[in-house]
Design a protein around this motif. Structure first.
Motif, short mmCIF file in Angstrom:
data_model
loop_
_atom_site.label_atom_id
_atom_site.label_comp_id
_atom_site.label_asym_id
_atom_site.label_seq_id
_atom_site.Cartn_x
_atom_site.Cartn_y
_atom_site.Cartn_z
N VAL A 62 1.35 -0.89 -0.14
CA VAL A 62 -0.19 -0.07 -0.06
C VAL A 62 1.35 1.14 -0.24
CG1 VAL A 62 -1.71 1.20 1.33
CG2 VAL A 62 -2.03 -1.22 1.39
N ALA A 63 2.31 1.04 0.72
CA ALA A 63 2.96 2.32 0.97
C ALA A 63 3.29 2.78 -0.61
CB ALA A 63 3.99 2.14 1.75
N ILE A 64 3.49 1.54 -1.25
CA ILE A 64 4.37 1.75 -2.64
C ILE A 64 4.02 2.31 -3.68
CG2 ILE A 64 5.73 -0.06 -4.26
CD1 ILE A 64 5.98 -1.59 -2.27
N ALA A 65 2.34 1.85 -3.55
CA ALA A 65 1.42 2.85 -4.47
C ALA A 65 1.21 4.40 -4.22
CB ALA A 65 0.21 1.50 -4.39
N LEU A 66 0.46 3.67 -3.04
CA LEU A 66 -0.14 5.19 -2.59
C LEU A 66 1.75 6.63 -2.84
CD1 LEU A 66 -1.42 4.98 0.62
CD2 LEU A 66 -2.03 6.37 -1.47
N ARG A 67 2.82 6.30 -2.65
CA ARG A 67 4.43 6.66 -2.97
C ARG A 67 4.08 6.63 -4.61
NH1 ARG A 67 7.65 8.34 0.36
NH2 ARG A 67 7.59 7.85 2.97
N LEU A 68 4.36 6.11 -5.35
CA LEU A 68 4.10 6.36 -6.99
C LEU A 68 2.82 7.14 -6.89
CD1 LEU A 68 5.38 4.90 -9.26
CD2 LEU A 68 3.18 3.28 -9.51
N ARG A 69 1.78 7.04 -6.68
CA ARG A 69 0.62 8.15 -7.45
C ARG A 69 1.27 9.03 -6.78
NH1 ARG A 69 -5.00 6.56 -7.88
NH2 ARG A 69 -5.64 4.73 -8.47
N ALA A 70 1.45 9.27 -5.80
CA ALA A 70 2.23 11.02 -5.18
C ALA A 70 3.47 11.07 -5.82
CB ALA A 70 3.07 10.51 -3.77
N LEU A 71 4.59 10.25 -6.98
CA LEU A 71 5.49 10.74 -7.22
C LEU A 71 4.62 11.11 -8.62
CD1 LEU A 71 8.62 10.60 -7.93
CD2 LEU A 71 8.31 8.47 -8.42
N VAL A 72 3.36 10.65 -9.29
CA VAL A 72 3.40 10.84 -10.74
C VAL A 72 3.03 11.62 -10.67
CG1 VAL A 72 1.58 10.40 -12.61
CG2 VAL A 72 2.92 8.16 -11.81
N ASP A 73 1.82 12.71 -9.68
CA ASP A 73 1.42 13.41 -9.35
C ASP A 73 2.27 14.57 -9.38
OD1 ASP A 73 -1.64 12.73 -9.28
OD2 ASP A 73 -1.11 12.61 -7.48
N VAL A 74 3.10 14.92 -8.06
CA VAL A 74 3.97 15.43 -8.06
C VAL A 74 5.23 16.29 -9.63
CG1 VAL A 74 6.41 14.75 -7.77
CG2 VAL A 74 5.34 17.04 -6.67
N PHE A 75 5.17 15.24 -10.40
CA PHE A 75 6.09 15.58 -11.89
C PHE A 75 5.36 16.16 -12.99
CE2 PHE A 75 9.72 13.02 -10.81
CZ PHE A 75 10.50 13.84 -11.14
N ALA A 76 3.49 16.73 -12.78
CA ALA A 76 3.10 17.58 -12.91
C ALA A 76 3.74 19.18 -12.55
CB ALA A 76 1.25 17.66 -12.91
N ALA A 77 4.71 19.33 -11.54
CA ALA A 77 4.41 20.76 -11.77
C ALA A 77 5.85 20.64 -12.96
CB ALA A 77 5.59 20.22 -10.55
N ARG A 78 5.59 21.66 -12.76
CA ARG A 78 6.73 22.07 -14.54
C ARG A 78 7.98 22.69 -14.20
NH1 ARG A 78 8.86 26.70 -15.77
NH2 ARG A 78 7.93 28.02 -13.97
N ARG A 79 8.34 22.63 -12.81
CA ARG A 79 9.75 22.51 -12.40
C ARG A 79 10.94 21.22 -12.69
NH1 ARG A 79 8.32 25.50 -6.88
NH2 ARG A 79 6.77 23.38 -6.79
N LEU A 80 10.29 20.45 -11.92
CA LEU A 80 9.96 18.81 -11.68
C LEU A 80 10.30 18.26 -13.17
CD1 LEU A 80 8.42 18.00 -9.23
CD2 LEU A 80 11.52 17.81 -9.49
N LYS A 81 9.55 18.36 -14.00
CA LYS A 81 9.26 17.83 -15.62
C LYS A 81 10.04 18.78 -16.30
CE LYS A 81 5.18 17.18 -16.90
NZ LYS A 81 3.54 17.76 -17.46
N ASP A 82 11.19 19.92 -16.24
CA ASP A 82 11.78 20.97 -16.77
C ASP A 82 13.81 20.56 -16.53
OD1 ASP A 82 10.44 22.64 -18.05
OD2 ASP A 82 10.65 24.48 -16.30
N LEU A 83 13.49 19.37 -14.74
CA LEU A 83 14.45 19.17 -14.61
C LEU A 83 14.13 17.75 -15.72
CD1 LEU A 83 16.92 19.48 -12.21
CD2 LEU A 83 15.15 18.05 -10.90
N LEU A 84 13.33 16.78 -15.55
CA LEU A 84 13.58 15.49 -16.24
C LEU A 84 14.14 16.35 -17.82
CD1 LEU A 84 13.40 12.52 -16.64
CD2 LEU A 84 11.21 13.18 -16.67
N LEU A 85 13.84 16.77 -18.32
CA LEU A 85 13.96 17.11 -19.72
C LEU A 85 15.44 17.60 -19.52
CD1 LEU A 85 10.05 18.74 -20.76
CD2 LEU A 85 11.90 16.80 -21.31
N ALA A 86 15.81 19.11 -19.12
CA ALA A 86 17.33 18.87 -19.02
C ALA A 86 18.30 17.99 -18.47
CB ALA A 86 17.21 20.12 -17.74
#
Length: 140
Positions: A62-86
């Motif tokens: 359950v903790a893994i599933a919740l953390r994965l969901r939250a990780l996918v959600d937080v990467f909706a932030a532009r600055r994290l996407k930009d970091l991934l692209l950079a």
């Protein structure tokens, strides 16, 4: 007796445990899920696969599933996407490592700035050493 899960502080998991769902996404051809996001249907399908594939304590699953969901959600932030692209794919293992240890509240998710700082520190380019040349002497 049902286990109690505190929704304001999801337990930490091992980075290798949180890496397993990411590997499942890569095998399904959804390796860019952090960049593109996942639909609710995709998340539920992944959680079903995770539940049957990972044979650990149900609280950890359950903790893994919740953390994965939250990780996918937080990467909706532009600055994290930009970091991934950079910085490229080295951001993904750093994000998984940070997400496995960072504090998680199910209502508010991860603190995007803390996660960004942790990922930035783990993937920052190493400074190149400065090579000094000895002073050249000219003939008089």
């Amino acid at each position: 007796m049902a286990a109690k899960l505190d929704p304001t502080d999801i337990p930490q998991v091992e980075a290798s445990d949180l890496n397993r769902p990411m590997q499942m996404l890569i095998e399904k051809g959804q390796g860019l899920a952090l960049l593109t996001g996942l639909s609710e249907h995709d998340l539920r399908e992944l959680e079903t696969s995770l539940w049957s594939d990972v044979q650990t304590d149900p609280d950890i699953r359950v903790a893994i599933a919740l953390r994965l969901r939250a990780l996918v959600d937080v990467f909706a932030a532009r600055r994290l996407k930009d970091l991934l692209l950079a910085r490229g794919f080295k951001v993904i293992p750093a994000a998984i490592a940070a997400a496995s240890k960072e504090r998680l509240n199910t209502r508010f998710g991860f603190n995007a700035q803390r996660l960004l700082l942790a990922i930035d520190a783990a993937t920052a380019p190493k400074p190149q050493p400065v090579i000094t040349m000895p002073a050249m002497q000219t003939a008089a």
